[in-house]
Design an enzyme around this catalytic site. Structure first.
Site, PDB file in Angstrom:
ATOM      1  N   TRP A  46      -5.157   1.145   9.987  1.00  0.00           N
ATOM      2  CA  TRP A  46      -5.279   1.083   8.558  1.00  0.00           C
ATOM      3  C   TRP A  46      -5.105  -0.306   7.851  1.00  0.00           C
ATOM      4  O   TRP A  46      -5.726  -0.940   7.128  1.00  0.00           O
ATOM      5  CB  TRP A  46      -4.545   2.032   7.902  1.00  0.00           C
ATOM      6  CG  TRP A  46      -4.878   2.076   6.244  1.00  0.00           C
ATOM      7  CD1 TRP A  46      -3.906   1.775   5.394  1.00  0.00           C
ATOM      8  CD2 TRP A  46      -5.934   2.552   5.480  1.00  0.00           C
ATOM      9  NE1 TRP A  46      -4.126   1.808   4.184  1.00  0.00           N
ATOM     10  CE2 TRP A  46      -5.648   2.305   4.291  1.00  0.00           C
ATOM     11  CE3 TRP A  46      -7.098   2.798   5.978  1.00  0.00           C
ATOM     12  CZ2 TRP A  46      -6.634   2.678   3.283  1.00  0.00           C
ATOM     13  CZ3 TRP A  46      -8.207   3.200   5.105  1.00  0.00           C
ATOM     14  CH2 TRP A  46      -7.857   2.943   3.691  1.00  0.00           C
ATOM     15  N   GLU A  49     -11.689   4.975   4.174  1.00  0.00           N
ATOM     16  CA  GLU A  49     -11.065   5.962   5.459  1.00  0.00           C
ATOM     17  C   GLU A  49     -12.131   6.013   6.486  1.00  0.00           C
ATOM     18  O   GLU A  49     -12.061   5.803   7.532  1.00  0.00           O
ATOM     19  CB  GLU A  49     -10.984   7.233   4.882  1.00  0.00           C
ATOM     20  CG  GLU A  49      -9.619   7.165   3.935  1.00  0.00           C
ATOM     21  CD  GLU A  49      -8.266   7.009   4.769  1.00  0.00           C
ATOM     22  OE1 GLU A  49      -8.398   7.046   6.118  1.00  0.00           O
ATOM     23  OE2 GLU A  49      -7.485   6.771   4.055  1.00  0.00           O
ATOM     24  N   TYR A  99       0.825  -0.920   0.021  1.00  0.00           N
ATOM     25  CA  TYR A  99       0.182   0.099  -0.011  1.00  0.00           C
ATOM     26  C   TYR A  99       0.850   1.218  -0.041  1.00  0.00           C
ATOM     27  O   TYR A  99       0.626   2.141  -0.970  1.00  0.00           O
ATOM     28  CB  TYR A  99      -1.182  -0.214   1.231  1.00  0.00           C
ATOM     29  CG  TYR A  99      -1.756   1.245   1.524  1.00  0.00           C
ATOM     30  CD1 TYR A  99      -2.815   1.334   0.641  1.00  0.00           C
ATOM     31  CD2 TYR A  99      -1.279   2.154   2.093  1.00  0.00           C
ATOM     32  CE1 TYR A  99      -3.391   2.717   0.568  1.00  0.00           C
ATOM     33  CE2 TYR A  99      -2.141   3.374   2.236  1.00  0.00           C
ATOM     34  CZ  TYR A  99      -3.157   3.730   1.458  1.00  0.00           C
ATOM     35  OH  TYR A  99      -4.016   4.678   1.517  1.00  0.00           O
TER      36      TYR A  99
END
Length: 183
Positions: A47, A39, A17
């Site tokens: 995350w 998000e 990522y």
């Protein structure tokens, strides 16, 4: 080659990522919506957890097609709350539908969400040129301004911290540290 941003070196998923997506300018409306939805799901969580569940989210939410999601009825939300691999939080699930509806209104007003969100930065990436990860703020004046505007337009789960993270994710803000080879 310099050192990768420390947060992006915890595992293979985070490295991928960080190296290939984070901070890279995104201009595709569907992907802009997908990242906004993800998000919002991340609020209060890591995350890394969201990345591990991203494929399940994309499948369950019809590839994050805002047209389809905006039309979800309450029964569909209940189905999503029962889906394996998703965070079972009713407010977060409802926010994806609410945000899809607001997203479509923004597209209609501006021609695309891309024009709207990048307009806050005059179409250019803002490079904070951070020396250390510790220099990275949780939010800034831009994220507060975007957050206020999005809330006015009916979006939810778009506080200044979530918006800051979103702006980083879609490349409006470049917060890769100076020595990171992926800046």
């Amino acid at each position: 080659m310099g050192m990768r941003c420390p947060w992006g070196d915890s595992d293979d998923l985070m490295r991928d990522y960080h190296d290939n997506r984070w901070g890279k300018p995104v201009h595709d409306d569907r992907e802009l919506f997908a990242m906004l939805a993800l998000e919002g799901q991340q609020a209060g969580l890591s995350w890394s957890l969201i990345l591990k569940r991203e494929a399940a989210y994309r499948a369950a939410f019809d590839g994050f097609d805002p047209q389809v999601i905006a039309a979800y009825d309450d029964a569909r939300i209940e189905e999503l709350l029962a889906c394996d691999g998703l965070i079972h939080n009713r407010r977060k699930m409802l926010s994806v539908r609410t945000n899809a509806q607001a997203f479509l209104r923004v597209q209609q007003e501006f021609g695309s969400f891309d024009v709207y969100i990048w307009g806050f930065a005059d179409g250019c990436t803002i490079d904070h040129r951070l020396a250390r990860q510790d220099d990275m703020p949780a939010f800034d004046d831009l994220s507060k301004r975007v957050s206020r505007d999005m809330k006015k337009r009916g979006f939810t789960f778009v506080g200044p911290t979530i918006v800051y993270s979103y702006l980083q994710a879609i490349g409006v803000i470049n917060d890769h540290i100076l020595e990171c080879p992926y800046r």
